[in-house]
Design a protein around this motif. Structure first.
Motif, PDB file in Angstrom:
ATOM      1  N   GLY A 193      18.310 -25.623-100.047  1.00  0.00           N
ATOM      2  CA  GLY A 193      18.851 -24.447-100.730  1.00  0.00           C
ATOM      3  C   GLY A 193      20.369 -24.456-100.779  1.00  0.00           C
ATOM      4  O   GLY A 193      20.981 -23.962-101.732  1.00  0.00           O
ATOM      5  N   GLU A 194      21.000 -25.025 -99.756  1.00  0.00           N
ATOM      6  CA  GLU A 194      22.469 -25.125 -99.750  1.00  0.00           C
ATOM      7  C   GLU A 194      22.943 -26.173-100.756  1.00  0.00           C
ATOM      8  O   GLU A 194      23.977 -26.008-101.403  1.00  0.00           O
ATOM      9  CB  GLU A 194      22.961 -25.525 -98.356  1.00  0.00           C
ATOM     10  CG  GLU A 194      22.784 -24.446 -97.315  1.00  0.00           C
ATOM     11  CD  GLU A 194      23.068 -24.968 -95.908  1.00  0.00           C
ATOM     12  OE1 GLU A 194      22.667 -24.300 -94.960  1.00  0.00           O
ATOM     13  OE2 GLU A 194      23.660 -26.059 -95.767  1.00  0.00           O
ATOM     14  N   MET A 195      22.160 -27.254-100.846  1.00  0.00           N
ATOM     15  CA  MET A 195      22.587 -28.349-101.721  1.00  0.00           C
ATOM     16  C   MET A 195      22.261 -28.088-103.185  1.00  0.00           C
ATOM     17  O   MET A 195      23.043 -28.409-104.069  1.00  0.00           O
ATOM     18  CB  MET A 195      21.923 -29.653-101.247  1.00  0.00           C
ATOM     19  CG  MET A 195      22.547 -30.893-101.838  1.00  0.00           C
ATOM     20  SD  MET A 195      21.969 -32.398-101.024  1.00  0.00           S
ATOM     21  CE  MET A 195      22.828 -32.304 -99.473  1.00  0.00           C
ATOM     22  N   PHE A 196      21.073 -27.479-103.412  1.00  0.00           N
ATOM     23  CA  PHE A 196      20.621 -27.232-104.787  1.00  0.00           C
ATOM     24  C   PHE A 196      20.190 -25.765-104.896  1.00  0.00           C
ATOM     25  O   PHE A 196      18.994 -25.465-104.899  1.00  0.00           O
ATOM     26  CB  PHE A 196      19.456 -28.161-105.152  1.00  0.00           C
ATOM     27  CG  PHE A 196      19.737 -29.620-104.909  1.00  0.00           C
ATOM     28  CD1 PHE A 196      20.636 -30.306-105.717  1.00  0.00           C
ATOM     29  CD2 PHE A 196      19.107 -30.308-103.890  1.00  0.00           C
ATOM     30  CE1 PHE A 196      20.893 -31.656-105.502  1.00  0.00           C
ATOM     31  CE2 PHE A 196      19.356 -31.651-103.668  1.00  0.00           C
ATOM     32  CZ  PHE A 196      20.254 -32.324-104.472  1.00  0.00           C
ATOM     33  N   SER A 197      21.140 -24.875-104.954  1.00  0.00           N
ATOM     34  CA  SER A 197      20.858 -23.438-104.930  1.00  0.00           C
ATOM     35  C   SER A 197      19.977 -23.011-106.111  1.00  0.00           C
ATOM     36  O   SER A 197      20.167 -23.475-107.247  1.00  0.00           O
ATOM     37  CB  SER A 197      22.174 -22.659-104.974  1.00  0.00           C
ATOM     38  OG  SER A 197      21.901 -21.294-105.223  1.00  0.00           O
ATOM     39  N   ASP A 198      19.037 -22.091-105.842  1.00  0.00           N
ATOM     40  CA  ASP A 198      18.206 -21.590-106.946  1.00  0.00           C
ATOM     41  C   ASP A 198      18.948 -20.541-107.780  1.00  0.00           C
ATOM     42  O   ASP A 198      18.393 -19.963-108.704  1.00  0.00           O
ATOM     43  CB  ASP A 198      16.855 -21.072-106.425  1.00  0.00           C
ATOM     44  CG  ASP A 198      16.998 -19.911-105.465  1.00  0.00           C
ATOM     45  OD1 ASP A 198      18.135 -19.416-105.278  1.00  0.00           O
ATOM     46  OD2 ASP A 198      15.991 -19.494-104.876  1.00  0.00           O
ATOM     47  N   LYS A 199      20.211 -20.294-107.434  1.00  0.00           N
ATOM     48  CA  LYS A 199      21.067 -19.435-108.276  1.00  0.00           C
ATOM     49  C   LYS A 199      21.863 -20.279-109.277  1.00  0.00           C
ATOM     50  O   LYS A 199      22.525 -19.745-110.156  1.00  0.00           O
ATOM     51  CB  LYS A 199      22.072 -18.657-107.410  1.00  0.00           C
ATOM     52  CG  LYS A 199      21.465 -17.942-106.203  1.00  0.00           C
ATOM     53  CD  LYS A 199      20.927 -16.578-106.578  1.00  0.00           C
ATOM     54  CE  LYS A 199      20.454 -15.796-105.382  1.00  0.00           C
ATOM     55  NZ  LYS A 199      19.312 -16.405-104.676  1.00  0.00           N
ATOM     56  N   ASP A 200      21.821 -21.569-109.096  1.00  0.00           N
ATOM     57  CA  ASP A 200      22.639 -22.479-109.900  1.00  0.00           C
ATOM     58  C   ASP A 200      21.835 -22.959-111.112  1.00  0.00           C
ATOM     59  O   ASP A 200      20.778 -23.589-110.967  1.00  0.00           O
ATOM     60  CB  ASP A 200      23.050 -23.676-109.028  1.00  0.00           C
ATOM     61  CG  ASP A 200      24.103 -24.549-109.703  1.00  0.00           C
ATOM     62  OD1 ASP A 200      24.106 -24.629-110.953  1.00  0.00           O
ATOM     63  OD2 ASP A 200      24.907 -25.147-108.969  1.00  0.00           O
ATOM     64  N   ALA A 201      22.350 -22.641-112.294  1.00  0.00           N
ATOM     65  CA  ALA A 201      21.630 -22.973-113.534  1.00  0.00           C
ATOM     66  C   ALA A 201      21.433 -24.479-113.708  1.00  0.00           C
ATOM     67  O   ALA A 201      20.539 -24.914-114.428  1.00  0.00           O
ATOM     68  CB  ALA A 201      22.389 -22.412-114.730  1.00  0.00           C
ATOM     69  N   ARG A 202      22.284 -25.275-113.028  1.00  0.00           N
ATOM     70  CA  ARG A 202      22.147 -26.735-113.163  1.00  0.00           C
ATOM     71  C   ARG A 202      20.774 -27.222-112.700  1.00  0.00           C
ATOM     72  O   ARG A 202      20.287 -28.250-113.136  1.00  0.00           O
ATOM     73  CB  ARG A 202      23.212 -27.453-112.319  1.00  0.00           C
ATOM     74  CG  ARG A 202      24.557 -27.538-112.960  1.00  0.00           C
ATOM     75  CD  ARG A 202      25.523 -28.248-112.045  1.00  0.00           C
ATOM     76  NE  ARG A 202      25.709 -27.554-110.785  1.00  0.00           N
ATOM     77  CZ  ARG A 202      26.323 -28.085-109.715  1.00  0.00           C
ATOM     78  NH1 ARG A 202      26.778 -29.304-109.749  1.00  0.00           N
ATOM     79  NH2 ARG A 202      26.467 -27.380-108.619  1.00  0.00           N
ATOM     80  N   TRP A 203      20.166 -26.493-111.763  1.00  0.00           N
ATOM     81  CA  TRP A 203      18.912 -26.969-111.169  1.00  0.00           C
ATOM     82  C   TRP A 203      17.684 -26.281-111.757  1.00  0.00           C
ATOM     83  O   TRP A 203      16.585 -26.481-111.286  1.00  0.00           O
ATOM     84  CB  TRP A 203      18.930 -26.790-109.634  1.00  0.00           C
ATOM     85  CG  TRP A 203      20.213 -27.217-109.015  1.00  0.00           C
ATOM     86  CD1 TRP A 203      21.026 -26.477-108.220  1.00  0.00           C
ATOM     87  CD2 TRP A 203      20.855 -28.499-109.141  1.00  0.00           C
ATOM     88  NE1 TRP A 203      22.139 -27.187-107.850  1.00  0.00           N
ATOM     89  CE2 TRP A 203      22.063 -28.436-108.401  1.00  0.00           C
ATOM     90  CE3 TRP A 203      20.557 -29.688-109.813  1.00  0.00           C
ATOM     91  CZ2 TRP A 203      22.944 -29.509-108.310  1.00  0.00           C
ATOM     92  CZ3 TRP A 203      21.440 -30.760-109.728  1.00  0.00           C
ATOM     93  CH2 TRP A 203      22.603 -30.657-108.993  1.00  0.00           C
ATOM     94  N   LYS A 204      17.894 -25.460-112.808  1.00  0.00           N
ATOM     95  CA  LYS A 204      16.752 -24.789-113.431  1.00  0.00           C
ATOM     96  C   LYS A 204      15.866 -25.838-114.106  1.00  0.00           C
ATOM     97  O   LYS A 204      16.332 -26.624-114.938  1.00  0.00           O
ATOM     98  CB  LYS A 204      17.239 -23.745-114.453  1.00  0.00           C
ATOM     99  CG  LYS A 204      16.103 -22.951-115.069  1.00  0.00           C
ATOM    100  CD  LYS A 204      16.613 -21.688-115.733  1.00  0.00           C
ATOM    101  CE  LYS A 204      15.513 -20.967-116.495  1.00  0.00           C
ATOM    102  NZ  LYS A 204      14.303 -20.738-115.720  1.00  0.00           N
ATOM    103  N   GLY A 205      14.616 -25.837-113.707  1.00  0.00           N
ATOM    104  CA  GLY A 205      13.667 -26.803-114.264  1.00  0.00           C
ATOM    105  C   GLY A 205      13.930 -28.235-113.829  1.00  0.00           C
ATOM    106  O   GLY A 205      13.394 -29.174-114.422  1.00  0.00           O
ATOM    107  N   ALA A 206      14.754 -28.398-112.789  1.00  0.00           N
ATOM    108  CA  ALA A 206      15.164 -29.747-112.382  1.00  0.00           C
ATOM    109  C   ALA A 206      13.973 -30.594-111.918  1.00  0.00           C
ATOM    110  O   ALA A 206      13.014 -30.080-111.352  1.00  0.00           O
ATOM    111  CB  ALA A 206      16.193 -29.655-111.261  1.00  0.00           C
TER     112      ALA A 206
END
Ligand code: MG
Length: 222
Positions: free
Chosen positions: A119-132
């Motif tokens: 969660g720290e590395m790939f936050s679920d608030k970060d749009a970059r990881w949406k659908g990643a």
């Protein structure tokens, strides 16, 4: 005065009752190095304090990490576990592709390296990881783990799902995870079990994954 290494085999003979025990220990074959009293002292003088398995790094060079994850099962989502798409009427909800198995392995690897959590590395608030693609997240996390001086040696995974039956897919998941980790399959294990009808997992509302990763120091940690 001198300090010497103690041993449970080095019994003090105080009473007659102690003699049969010590006699049995002395009767052990001198080739039985695990319990031989006679050879014990000589063995300890030459034995390295690190792993007894020749070629292995010392025990202190290993780190272990634990990862757990749980995702809701919902309609209209793909069910991905370890990068393998499993035919089912529901899939795992998530900001990314919801691959709880990869997420648990990421957390275990990061944990072993002392690098925090997914969660720290790939936050679920970060749009970059949406659908990643969670395989890419794992590769990103592994790059961080390697940069910190560690390599993955082994991984053991348990998936808890009431449905679908995962045993027909375990071999494919193992192969996919081994490939992502650049490990031979013998160092990757996938277990699957139901939750015996208990809790949200048992009602088929979620799938949970536990993972343990063993890391070895590839170079001095930075
Ligand atoms: Mg997750």
């Amino acid at each position: 005065m001198a300090v010497v290494e103690g041993s449970y085999e080095n019994l003090k003979v105080t009473t007659a009752e102690d003699l049969p025990v010590v006699t049995r220990l002395l009767e052990k074959s001198p080739h039985d190095s695990s319990t031989s009293l006679r050879t014990g002292l000589a063995r300890r003088k030459t034995e390295p304090l690190s792993s007894p398995l020749s070629g292995d790094p010392p025990r202190s060079a290993y780190r272990v990490g634990l990862g757990t994850d749980i995702h809701r099962l919902v309609p209209d989502r793909k069910l991905l576990l370890g990068g393998v798409e499993i035919p089912f009427e529901k899939g795992l909800l998530g900001h990314s592709d919801g691959d709880a198995l990869f997420h648990a392995v990421i957390d275990a690897a990061l944990g072993g390296a002392g690098l925090g959590d997914v969660g720290e590395m790939f936050s679920d608030k970060d749009a970059r990881w949406k659908g990643a693609d969670s395989r890419q997240l794992l590769l990103g996390a592994l790059a961080r783990v390697r940069a910190a001086g560690f390599e993955v040696v082994q991984v053991d995974v348990t998936v808890r799902a009431e449905a679908p039956r995962l045993s027909p897919h375990k071999a494919a998941i193992r192969s996919s995870l081994a490939s992502a980790l650049s490990l031979e399959e013998a160092r990757v294990n996938i277990k699957a079990k139901t939750n015996e009808g208990l809790d949200a997992i048992g009602r088929g509302e979620a799938i949970a994954v536990d993972a343990v990763v063993l890391l070895a120091e590839a170079s001095p940690p930075k």
